[in-house]
Design a protein around this motif. Sequence first.
Motif: not given
Length: 174
Positions: A35-46
């Motif tokens: 849940a929590a890190f999905t948004g952060i990690v997606t932002a880092v990847v993109k």
Amino acid sequence: MGKTKKEATSVLDGFKAFLMRGNVIDLAVAVVIGAAFTGIVTAVVKGVINPLVGAVGTKNLDHYSSCLKDPCKLGPDGDVISGVQIMWGSVAGAALNFLITAAVVYFLMVLPMAKYLARQEARKQARTGNPEPEPIQVTELEVLQDIRDLLIAQRTGAADGTVAPQRTAGPDGR
């Protein structure tokens, strides 16, 4: 009134022990990964990884593919009309996303929690002054002799189960 304070303290101690058990921490880590890190990690990847990949090729990893069976032709909606297209860029992006998520969770949650639990255990052992006692090594022969003694006590009707040790036969059988 003193009893309720003691009960409240024991409830809080029990809750603290519950939270510090490994299963609860593992479950919390799984929830955080999902849940929590999905948004952060997606932002880092993109925002970081894809532009670095874009310096070499296309900015979106989903566009990397290979044609297994030529010719690969795409329709106007992006669907494959002919050929077999392998979308290895999507797999690479998902694997990269997973690795970044796992690294963030490990370094920000698992590693600090392991160090905290190790410090707590060291403090506990320092307070008690003695490490865990060594387990007593029992040989197979001693266990068999104890079983023999208990069987003899059972047969002779000794109430407390004590029996004088039996004489073992020597090499000549006497």
